[in-house]
Scaffold this motif. Structure first.
Motif, mmCIF file in Angstrom:
data_model
loop_
_atom_site.group_PDB
_atom_site.id
_atom_site.type_symbol
_atom_site.label_atom_id
_atom_site.label_comp_id
_atom_site.label_asym_id
_atom_site.label_seq_id
_atom_site.Cartn_x
_atom_site.Cartn_y
_atom_site.Cartn_z
ATOM 1 N N ASP A 58 0.814 -1.216 0.000
ATOM 2 C CA ASP A 58 0.000 0.000 0.000
ATOM 3 C C ASP A 58 0.848 1.266 0.000
ATOM 4 O OD1 ASP A 58 -2.664 1.318 0.190
ATOM 5 O OD2 ASP A 58 -1.819 2.042 2.076
ATOM 6 N N LEU A 59 1.988 1.261 0.697
ATOM 7 C CA LEU A 59 2.808 2.470 0.727
ATOM 8 C C LEU A 59 3.407 2.765 -0.637
ATOM 9 C CD1 LEU A 59 4.625 2.226 4.178
ATOM 10 C CD2 LEU A 59 2.505 3.429 3.576
ATOM 11 N N THR A 60 3.802 1.724 -1.358
ATOM 12 C CA THR A 60 4.304 1.928 -2.724
ATOM 13 C C THR A 60 3.186 2.442 -3.615
ATOM 14 O OG1 THR A 60 5.977 0.203 -2.463
ATOM 15 C CG2 THR A 60 5.386 0.814 -4.723
ATOM 16 N N ARG A 61 1.991 1.879 -3.447
ATOM 17 C CA ARG A 61 0.851 2.343 -4.248
ATOM 18 C C ARG A 61 0.577 3.824 -3.978
ATOM 19 N NH1 ARG A 61 -4.122 3.689 -3.595
ATOM 20 N NH2 ARG A 61 -4.026 3.231 -1.352
ATOM 21 N N GLN A 62 0.608 4.216 -2.701
ATOM 22 C CA GLN A 62 0.337 5.616 -2.389
ATOM 23 C C GLN A 62 1.420 6.538 -2.953
ATOM 24 O OE1 GLN A 62 -1.535 7.099 0.987
ATOM 25 N NE2 GLN A 62 -2.004 5.114 1.884
ATOM 26 N N ALA A 63 2.665 6.076 -2.945
ATOM 27 C CA ALA A 63 3.741 6.883 -3.536
ATOM 28 C C ALA A 63 3.530 7.040 -5.036
ATOM 29 C CB ALA A 63 5.096 6.246 -3.253
ATOM 30 N N GLY A 118 13.208 25.677 1.279
ATOM 31 C CA GLY A 118 12.793 25.706 -0.120
ATOM 32 C C GLY A 118 13.025 24.423 -0.891
ATOM 33 N N ARG A 119 13.451 23.364 -0.211
ATOM 34 C CA ARG A 119 13.706 22.090 -0.884
ATOM 35 C C ARG A 119 12.755 21.030 -0.338
ATOM 36 N NH1 ARG A 119 16.371 17.480 0.352
ATOM 37 N NH2 ARG A 119 17.262 16.271 -1.376
ATOM 38 N N VAL A 120 12.084 20.313 -1.246
ATOM 39 C CA VAL A 120 11.169 19.248 -0.836
ATOM 40 C C VAL A 120 11.981 18.010 -0.492
ATOM 41 C CG1 VAL A 120 9.236 17.782 -1.507
ATOM 42 C CG2 VAL A 120 9.329 20.152 -2.305
ATOM 43 N N SER A 121 11.875 17.564 0.754
ATOM 44 C CA SER A 121 12.599 16.357 1.152
ATOM 45 C C SER A 121 11.737 15.113 1.028
ATOM 46 C CB SER A 121 13.129 16.491 2.581
ATOM 47 O OG SER A 121 12.070 16.743 3.492
ATOM 48 N N ARG A 122 10.435 15.255 1.275
ATOM 49 C CA ARG A 122 9.535 14.113 1.132
ATOM 50 C C ARG A 122 8.179 14.573 0.625
ATOM 51 N NH1 ARG A 122 11.609 11.683 6.341
ATOM 52 N NH2 ARG A 122 12.842 9.864 5.748
ATOM 53 N N THR A 123 7.533 13.696 -0.143
ATOM 54 C CA THR A 123 6.199 13.956 -0.679
ATOM 55 C C THR A 123 5.303 12.783 -0.322
ATOM 56 O OG1 THR A 123 7.141 15.194 -2.542
ATOM 57 C CG2 THR A 123 4.856 14.449 -2.768
ATOM 58 N N PHE A 124 4.086 13.082 0.132
ATOM 59 C CA PHE A 124 3.136 12.057 0.558
ATOM 60 C C PHE A 124 1.789 12.246 -0.132
ATOM 61 C CE2 PHE A 124 6.130 12.727 3.946
ATOM 62 C CZ PHE A 124 6.370 11.472 4.485
ATOM 63 N N ASN A 125 1.142 11.153 -0.392
ATOM 64 C CA ASN A 125 -0.251 11.189 -0.821
ATOM 65 C C ASN A 125 -1.084 11.698 0.349
ATOM 66 O OD1 ASN A 125 -2.633 10.557 -2.355
ATOM 67 N ND2 ASN A 125 -2.873 8.714 -1.111
ATOM 68 N N THR A 126 -2.039 12.565 0.077
ATOM 69 C CA THR A 126 -2.919 13.053 1.137
ATOM 70 C C THR A 126 -4.328 13.235 0.596
ATOM 71 O OG1 THR A 126 -3.063 14.674 2.944
ATOM 72 C CG2 THR A 126 -2.607 15.555 0.770
ATOM 73 N N SER A 127 -5.253 13.438 1.518
ATOM 74 C CA SER A 127 -6.647 13.703 1.153
ATOM 75 C C SER A 127 -7.172 14.774 2.094
ATOM 76 C CB SER A 127 -7.488 12.426 1.273
ATOM 77 O OG SER A 127 -8.843 12.686 0.946
ATOM 78 N N SER A 184 -7.840 4.993 5.546
ATOM 79 C CA SER A 184 -8.125 5.190 4.121
ATOM 80 C C SER A 184 -7.661 6.575 3.678
ATOM 81 C CB SER A 184 -9.628 5.049 3.866
ATOM 82 O OG SER A 184 -9.957 5.422 2.536
ATOM 83 N N VAL A 185 -6.771 6.602 2.683
ATOM 84 C CA VAL A 185 -6.325 7.870 2.099
ATOM 85 C C VAL A 185 -6.543 7.772 0.592
ATOM 86 C CG1 VAL A 185 -4.479 9.565 1.945
ATOM 87 C CG2 VAL A 185 -4.558 8.008 3.899
ATOM 88 N N PRO A 186 -7.733 8.112 0.126
ATOM 89 C CA PRO A 186 -8.030 7.984 -1.303
ATOM 90 C C PRO A 186 -7.280 9.006 -2.139
ATOM 91 C CG PRO A 186 -9.843 9.064 -0.179
ATOM 92 C CD PRO A 186 -8.885 8.629 0.891
ATOM 93 N N ALA A 187 -7.371 8.850 -3.431
ATOM 94 C CA ALA A 187 -6.641 9.721 -4.357
ATOM 95 C C ALA A 187 -7.369 11.032 -4.628
ATOM 96 C CB ALA A 187 -6.406 8.984 -5.674
ATOM 97 N N VAL A 195 -6.435 16.835 7.267
ATOM 98 C CA VAL A 195 -5.467 16.409 6.255
ATOM 99 C C VAL A 195 -5.065 14.981 6.580
ATOM 100 C CG1 VAL A 195 -3.214 16.859 5.224
ATOM 101 C CG2 VAL A 195 -4.651 18.780 5.986
ATOM 102 N N ARG A 196 -5.479 14.053 5.751
ATOM 103 C CA ARG A 196 -5.213 12.637 5.998
ATOM 104 C C ARG A 196 -3.901 12.181 5.364
ATOM 105 N NH1 ARG A 196 -10.676 9.388 4.195
ATOM 106 N NH2 ARG A 196 -12.222 10.497 5.466
ATOM 107 N N VAL A 197 -3.174 11.342 6.094
ATOM 108 C CA VAL A 197 -2.059 10.583 5.537
ATOM 109 C C VAL A 197 -2.212 9.159 6.056
ATOM 110 C CG1 VAL A 197 -0.464 12.530 5.301
ATOM 111 C CG2 VAL A 197 -0.503 11.208 7.439
ATOM 112 N N SER A 198 -1.396 8.245 5.558
ATOM 113 C CA SER A 198 -1.479 6.862 6.008
ATOM 114 C C SER A 198 -1.027 6.728 7.460
ATOM 115 C CB SER A 198 -0.620 5.964 5.117
ATOM 116 O OG SER A 198 0.758 6.247 5.313
ATOM 117 N N LEU A 199 -1.422 5.658 8.112
ATOM 118 C CA LEU A 199 -0.987 5.412 9.485
ATOM 119 C C LEU A 199 0.540 5.320 9.580
ATOM 120 C CD1 LEU A 199 -3.654 2.790 10.677
ATOM 121 C CD2 LEU A 199 -3.789 5.274 10.732
ATOM 122 N N PRO A 200 1.202 4.576 8.663
ATOM 123 C CA PRO A 200 2.668 4.529 8.733
ATOM 124 C C PRO A 200 3.325 5.886 8.502
ATOM 125 C CG PRO A 200 1.856 2.663 7.475
ATOM 126 C CD PRO A 200 0.692 3.587 7.687
ATOM 127 N N ALA A 201 2.735 6.718 7.647
ATOM 128 C CA ALA A 201 3.288 8.054 7.421
ATOM 129 C C ALA A 201 3.214 8.875 8.702
ATOM 130 C CB ALA A 201 2.552 8.761 6.289
#
Length: 220
Positions: A58-63, A118-127, A184-187, A195-201
């Protein structure tokens, strides 16, 4: 001109076959070296996918969904030719902040960015807020995530009961609106305003001290 065209046509099938071998279409449940390559590329570009373990979970899918959001592609969580192309081009989100440690919530693309100087270190799927009306405590409310600059002012290290459900390890930054983990963090925008993120995030944010009290949260 005819010779050049013929030469190109003769090369295309081989090139296409080679690309298909290294860039196969991958989806949830896939595993193996191609998934490792995908996870390595995601990680290198800052799209958080958890461990590089060769298993498309699921984490790969969300990425993958996060990449698709940033690239303006269909958000199906399947890494096909268009998504591979975006990864090969090095597609990354563009932050708005330029100074300090900032959490940016990009509502247009539905991604959350961890930005440092000013630099993005990480990007996450959110809802974020769905924009729909809902009934709570005897009144109708509009599910929106207000834009603006805020700061984390309260946190709960566990499940926190709210009038609209349980929030996992929430970081409150605007009244009752929090960045929190959710099963659940839909697309697409689907929350009541949080602001939702995954539990592991969310676990990652806590374990790495990414969102201490006072952290700036820019919602745009």
């Amino acid at each position: 001109m005819g010779i050049t065209t013929a030469g190109l046509l003769g090369l295309v099938p081989g090139a296409t076959a080679a690309r298909a071998a290294t860039h196969p279409t991958l989806s949830a449940g896939a595993r193996g070296p191609a998934v490792v390559s995908l996870q390595q590329r995601l990680s290198w570009l800052g799209y958080w996918c958890g461990a590089v373990d060769g298993m498309f979970g699921d984490l790969t899918r969300q990425a993958v969904v996060a990449v698709q959001k940033v690239a303006g592609l269909a958000r199906d969580g399947i890494c096909g030719p268009l998504t591979w192309s975006a990864l090969d081009r090095g597609v990354r989100p563009v932050p708005r902040s330029r100074y300090g440690h900032v959490i940016e919530v990009d509502k247009a693309h539905q991604v959350l960015l961890v930005v440092d100087s000013g630099r993005v270190s990480r990007t996450f799927n959110t809802s974020t807020g769905s924009g729909q009306w809902y009934w709570s405590n005897g009144a109708w409310h509009l599910a929106v995530t207000p834009s603006g600059t805020f700061r984390v002012f309260r946190q709960v290290n566990g499940w926190d009961a709210s009038p609209l459900g349980q929030l996992y390890r929430p970081k409150y930054f605007n009244g009752g609106i929090a960045l929190h983990g959710y099963p659940s963090v839909p697309a697409y925008p689907a929350s009541h305003g949080c602001v939702r993120v995954s539990l592991p995030a969310m676990d990652l944010f806590w374990s790495t001290g990414t969102l201490p009290i006072g952290t700036t949260v820019l919602v745009r």
